[in-house]
Design an enzyme around this catalytic site. Structure first.
Site, PDB file in Angstrom:
ATOM      1  CD  GLN A  43      -3.359  -4.755   6.224  1.00 55.36           C
ATOM      2  OE1 GLN A  43      -3.278  -3.694   5.608  1.00 55.36           O
ATOM      3  NE2 GLN A  43      -3.891  -5.850   5.700  1.00 55.36           N
ATOM      4  CG  ASP A  98      -9.567  -0.630   4.080  1.00 53.05           C
ATOM      5  OD1 ASP A  98      -9.290  -0.725   2.866  1.00 53.05           O
ATOM      6  OD2 ASP A  98      -8.803  -1.011   4.984  1.00 53.05           O
ATOM      7  CE  LYS A 115      -3.776  -2.484   2.117  1.00 53.01           C
ATOM      8  NZ  LYS A 115      -4.536  -2.857   3.313  1.00 53.01           N
TER       9      LYS A 115
END
Ligand code: NAP
Length: 284
Positions: A97, A120, A53
């Site tokens: 994460q 997200d 990322k």
């Protein structure tokens, strides 16, 4: 193999170049786009995802902030750091994460994110907007899948799609998204208790495998000519493999997404797209 291979690397490069243009326009007005990741503990796969990322963000001209906490952190440590990032004007997107270490609650951590920075798309606010079919930040993997299909001109409207898997990360939001008035698919949402999964799958024009089992989907699940999307990322002795047995499926399907190099790069491209959208909307 007779199936066409739908490369995500090629499609992701197109999305990322658009993201880079938008980030540059914001930078020219004094707003540098920023993405923060929060990694808790030592899970090796999570380290790889976070590194990817940051690399992709740098390529798109997005600043990234790599925040880490030790395995032994408390829920409060995690949520305090998230609140700090919520307040930071240089941060437009926040990624926690997942999975967190087992003693921590990933859902509560995601709920601590400011929904306008939830790139997200997993905060209940954004998932709620998806259910209502209203604009909001959409989950990155499902968005990446629809972009990948669009890139290769795969028609979704009026098609029968079977989504294998109902996780809040992939299967459930993807099924919701494909069924909206924007995409107009008819969707079967399947899971581990679905009866006659192979028979149902053979009726699908588009089959999405998001189960986390190496090579689970073989030719017996696939209608001749169908498009098969492989979301799985499974670490095995043979390296990283998807949920689809490509040797078998590739002889029946019309097209199949590879692993690696399929949905994975599209997920990251969509995350960056969400980040630049969040920055455009925030005005700072
Ligand atoms: P998950 O939370 O473990 O969910 C797996 C889903 O598959 C569950 O809904 C489960 O059903 C279903 N399932 C399991 N065994 C099944 C079976 N035999 N038949 C039918 N359904 C079955 O996993 P996830 O987070 O959705 O991830 C799925 C896979 O995608 C993993 O390999 C993950 O690493 C990968 N992934 C890839 C990306 C990417 O960017 N490419 C992003 C996220 C995840 P129940 O609900 O009944 O248990």
């Amino acid at each position: 193999l007779t199936a066409q291979i739908l490369s995500g690397r090629e499609a992701a490069a197109a999305v990322q170049s658009d993201v880079a243009d938008r980030a540059e326009r914001l930078a020219a007005r004094g707003h540098n786009v920023g993405l923060a990741t929060l990694l808790v503990g030592d899970d090796p796969a999570s380290h790889v995802y976070v590194r990817n990322k940051h690399r992709a963000a740098a390529e798109a001209g997005i600043a990234s902030f790599d925040r880490r906490l030790p395995e032994s952190s408390s829920q409060n440590d995690v949520e305090s750091l998230i609140r700090e990032l919520n307040e930071d004007p240089a941060v437009h997107g926040i990624v926690v994460q997942l999975p967190l270490p087992p003693v921590l609650d990933g859902n509560l951590a995601v709920q601590a994110i400011d929904p306008t920075k939830d790139v997200d798309g997993l905060h209940p606010h954004n998932l709620g907007l998806l259910v209502l079919d209203q604009p909001g930040l959409r989950p990155a993997t499902p968005s990446g899948i629809v972009r990948l299909l669009a890139h290769y001109n795969v028609e979704i409207s009026e098609k029968l799609v079977l989504v294998m898997g109902r996780s809040f990360l992939v299967g459930r939001p993807l099924a919701l998204m494909l069924g909206t008035k924007r995409f107009n698919a008819t969707v079967i949402q399947a899971h581990s208790r679905t009866v006659d999964l192979a028979g149902l799958a053979r009726s699908a024009d588009i089959l999405v495998a998001a189960v986390g089992r190496p090579g689970f989907v073989n030719a017996g699940y696939v209608k001749p000519g169908a498009v098969v999307v492989d979301v799985g990322i499974n670490r095995t002795e043979r390296g990283v493999v998807g949920d689809v047995d490509v040797e078998s499926v590739g002889r029946v399907a019309g097209a199949v997404t590879p692993v690696p190099g399929g949905v994975g790069p599209m997920t990251i491209a969509s995350l960056l797209e969400n980040t630049v959208s969040a920055a455009e909307r925030s005005g700072r």
